[in-house]
Motif scaffolding. Structure first.
Motif, mmCIF file in Angstrom:
data_model
loop_
_atom_site.group_PDB
_atom_site.id
_atom_site.type_symbol
_atom_site.label_atom_id
_atom_site.label_comp_id
_atom_site.label_asym_id
_atom_site.label_seq_id
_atom_site.Cartn_x
_atom_site.Cartn_y
_atom_site.Cartn_z
ATOM 1 N N VAL A 1 0.854 -1.195 0.000
ATOM 2 C CA VAL A 1 0.000 0.000 0.000
ATOM 3 C C VAL A 1 0.890 1.245 0.000
ATOM 4 O O VAL A 1 1.770 1.395 0.864
ATOM 5 N N ALA A 2 0.662 2.104 -0.982
ATOM 6 C CA ALA A 2 1.470 3.333 -1.119
ATOM 7 C C ALA A 2 1.181 4.289 0.032
ATOM 8 O O ALA A 2 0.103 4.265 0.625
ATOM 9 N N ARG A 3 2.142 5.122 0.328
ATOM 10 C CA ARG A 3 1.962 6.134 1.359
ATOM 11 C C ARG A 3 0.925 7.174 0.936
ATOM 12 O O ARG A 3 0.812 7.468 -0.249
ATOM 13 N N PRO A 4 0.237 7.748 1.911
ATOM 14 C CA PRO A 4 -0.672 8.840 1.553
ATOM 15 C C PRO A 4 0.114 10.006 0.964
ATOM 16 O O PRO A 4 1.295 10.208 1.300
ATOM 17 N N ALA A 5 -0.531 10.772 0.104
ATOM 18 C CA ALA A 5 0.168 11.826 -0.636
ATOM 19 C C ALA A 5 0.646 12.960 0.264
ATOM 20 O O ALA A 5 1.612 13.636 -0.046
ATOM 21 N N GLY A 6 -0.021 13.168 1.388
ATOM 22 C CA GLY A 6 0.366 14.292 2.264
ATOM 23 C C GLY A 6 -0.310 15.564 1.816
ATOM 24 O O GLY A 6 -0.766 15.673 0.673
ATOM 25 N N GLY A 7 -0.353 16.526 2.728
ATOM 26 C CA GLY A 7 -1.126 17.741 2.469
ATOM 27 C C GLY A 7 -0.399 18.772 1.634
ATOM 28 O O GLY A 7 -0.939 19.831 1.366
ATOM 29 N N GLY A 8 0.819 18.501 1.240
ATOM 30 C CA GLY A 8 1.568 19.489 0.448
ATOM 31 C C GLY A 8 2.112 20.602 1.329
ATOM 32 O O GLY A 8 2.103 20.506 2.550
ATOM 33 N N GLY A 9 2.598 21.638 0.704
ATOM 34 C CA GLY A 9 3.189 22.744 1.468
ATOM 35 C C GLY A 9 4.659 22.472 1.696
ATOM 36 O O GLY A 9 5.121 21.337 1.614
ATOM 37 N N GLU A 10 5.366 23.542 1.972
ATOM 38 C CA GLU A 10 6.819 23.445 2.129
ATOM 39 C C GLU A 10 7.160 23.149 3.576
ATOM 40 O O GLU A 10 7.310 24.068 4.376
ATOM 41 N N ILE A 11 7.281 21.899 3.916
ATOM 42 C CA ILE A 11 7.649 21.517 5.274
ATOM 43 C C ILE A 11 9.081 20.994 5.244
ATOM 44 O O ILE A 11 9.404 20.133 4.414
ATOM 45 N N ALA A 12 9.914 21.501 6.151
ATOM 46 C CA ALA A 12 11.269 20.959 6.255
ATOM 47 C C ALA A 12 11.142 19.477 6.619
ATOM 48 O O ALA A 12 10.426 19.127 7.556
ATOM 49 N N THR A 13 11.814 18.631 5.846
ATOM 50 C CA THR A 13 11.672 17.190 6.055
ATOM 51 C C THR A 13 13.046 16.546 6.093
ATOM 52 O O THR A 13 13.908 16.857 5.262
ATOM 53 N N VAL A 14 13.248 15.674 7.060
ATOM 54 C CA VAL A 14 14.491 14.906 7.136
ATOM 55 C C VAL A 14 14.141 13.428 7.237
ATOM 56 O O VAL A 14 13.031 13.064 7.626
ATOM 57 N N ALA A 15 15.123 12.580 6.893
ATOM 58 C CA ALA A 15 14.856 11.138 6.817
ATOM 59 C C ALA A 15 15.406 10.373 8.008
ATOM 60 O O ALA A 15 15.103 9.193 8.166
ATOM 61 N N ASP A 16 16.245 11.016 8.825
ATOM 62 C CA ASP A 16 16.787 10.257 9.958
ATOM 63 C C ASP A 16 17.035 11.161 11.169
ATOM 64 O O ASP A 16 16.965 12.395 11.077
ATOM 65 N N VAL A 17 17.337 10.501 12.268
ATOM 66 C CA VAL A 17 17.457 11.188 13.551
ATOM 67 C C VAL A 17 18.628 12.169 13.548
ATOM 68 O O VAL A 17 18.511 13.282 14.076
ATOM 69 N N GLU A 18 19.742 11.798 12.930
ATOM 70 C CA GLU A 18 20.914 12.681 12.903
ATOM 71 C C GLU A 18 20.567 13.993 12.200
ATOM 72 O O GLU A 18 20.932 15.071 12.666
ATOM 73 N N ALA A 19 19.865 13.894 11.094
ATOM 74 C CA ALA A 19 19.493 15.102 10.359
ATOM 75 C C ALA A 19 18.499 15.940 11.160
ATOM 76 O O ALA A 19 18.535 17.173 11.118
ATOM 77 N N ALA A 20 17.638 15.277 11.903
ATOM 78 C CA ALA A 20 16.678 16.019 12.749
ATOM 79 C C ALA A 20 17.431 16.784 13.829
ATOM 80 O O ALA A 20 17.148 17.960 14.093
ATOM 81 N N LEU A 21 18.415 16.141 14.433
ATOM 82 C CA LEU A 21 19.213 16.804 15.474
ATOM 83 C C LEU A 21 19.947 18.003 14.891
ATOM 84 O O LEU A 21 19.980 19.078 15.493
ATOM 85 N N ALA A 22 20.515 17.821 13.716
ATOM 86 C CA ALA A 22 21.263 18.913 13.079
ATOM 87 C C ALA A 22 20.330 20.087 12.822
ATOM 88 O O ALA A 22 20.682 21.243 13.081
#
Ligand code: NAP
Length: 256
Positions: free
Chosen positions: A227-248
């Motif tokens: 099952v594919a992921r939901p498309a999301g609401g759009g908009g420019e949200i800062a997004t990171v893929a892992d914990v290290e990037a979130a901390l940074a």
């Protein structure tokens, strides 16, 4: 009494995932942050977090806006599950309205590899229709989602979930298996063999722990209705893929 540093950043961590737990652990050890994690309160025995936890819905966008003000939040990290669409949407709206920084921490989706036999579904309703007649399916979906499969009386299912479904829940024919997915591929292979599973239904959650069943399916040449992921609401949200990037991101003064 130790007064909080004027630069202490006050973070609301929307949790319910392994990534949220890891981030909570890292932030708890960092004196630059004060963190409250938030859980929906749907799991009776959630895995522990290293920071104070509040539990239960906020009461929609307005409730979340109130909470952001009352808790004097500098930044929200939305580390909810990729399929927790509503919470992410509320976070987006509430943070925009309150001028609070928002970071989305979302693990990458799984990608098909050689040997995979994935049949792509847009959503769970389509996934339910795609299970071949007569199949014995492992349903790796939430307990509230099982009703979507209940009309399939021509299949049998092994339904794995953390909490049991309500006694009056509409279910497809089959058995309930209570527990979290195994992170060990061999354990997932053994489970598929033992139960003679011939198709898996999974949401493309991504991540290592729940990815073991996908690797096991590859090994056993079992098809996966993905099952594919939901498309999301759009908009420019800062997004990171892992914990290290979130901390940074958090340390980089984005959080007020
Ligand atoms: P959802 O559909 O996006 O959200 C439904 C409502 O639950 C939200 O509007 C909010 O209520 C409340 N809620 C959700 N996450 C919350 C959080 N972290 N803290 C406080 N309230 C929260 O969410 P869902 O898909 O039911 O997921 C619920 C939780 O389970 C999330 O924390 C998610 O990370 C975790 N989870 C979900 C899945 C999945 O497949 N969906 C899988 C594993 C874990 P109000 O509107 O009242 O604020």
């Amino acid at each position: 009494m130790r007064l909080p540093s004027p630069t202490l950043k006050n973070i609301l961590l929307l949790a319910g995932t392994q990534e949220a737990r890891s981030l909570a652990g890292a932030l708890a050890a960092d004196p630059g942050f004060t963190v409250t994690a938030s859980l929906a309160g749907v799991t009776r025995a959630p895995l522990p977090l290293d920071v104070p936890v509040r539990s239960g819905g906020f009461g929609g966008v307005e409730g979340l806006r109130r909470a952001l003000r009352e808790m004097r939040i500098d930044a929200v990290v939305d580390a909810t599950h990729p399929f927790a669409e509503q919470m992410s949407d509320h976070a987006r709206q509430a943070c925009a309205a309150e001028g609070v920084a928002l970071l989305r921490l979302e693990r990458p989706a799984w990608q098909p590899r050689p040997g995979d036999d994935w049949r792509m579904a847009r959503d769970l309703s389509e996934a339910a229709r795609m299970i071949p007649a007569g199949a014995h399916a492992l349903l790796a979906v939430g307990r509230q989602e099982l009703a979507l499969f209940a009309q399939r009386r021509d299949i049998t299912c092994l339904m794995r979930m953390i909490e049991p479904p309500a006694p009056d829940a509409a279910l497809p024919p089959g058995d309930i298996l209570l527990g979290r997915p195994e992170a060990d591929i061999a354990a997932e292979v053994a489970l598929l063999r033992h139960h003679r599973i011939d198709v898996i239904v999974a949401k493309n959650a991504g991540g290592k722990a729940s990815g073991a069943k996908i690797a096991a399916a590859r090994e056993m040449r079992i098809p996966v209705v993905m099952v594919a992921r939901p498309a999301g609401g759009g908009g420019e949200i800062a997004t990171v893929a892992d914990v290290e990037a979130a901390l940074a991101w958090l340390r980089d003064d984005h959080a007020g």
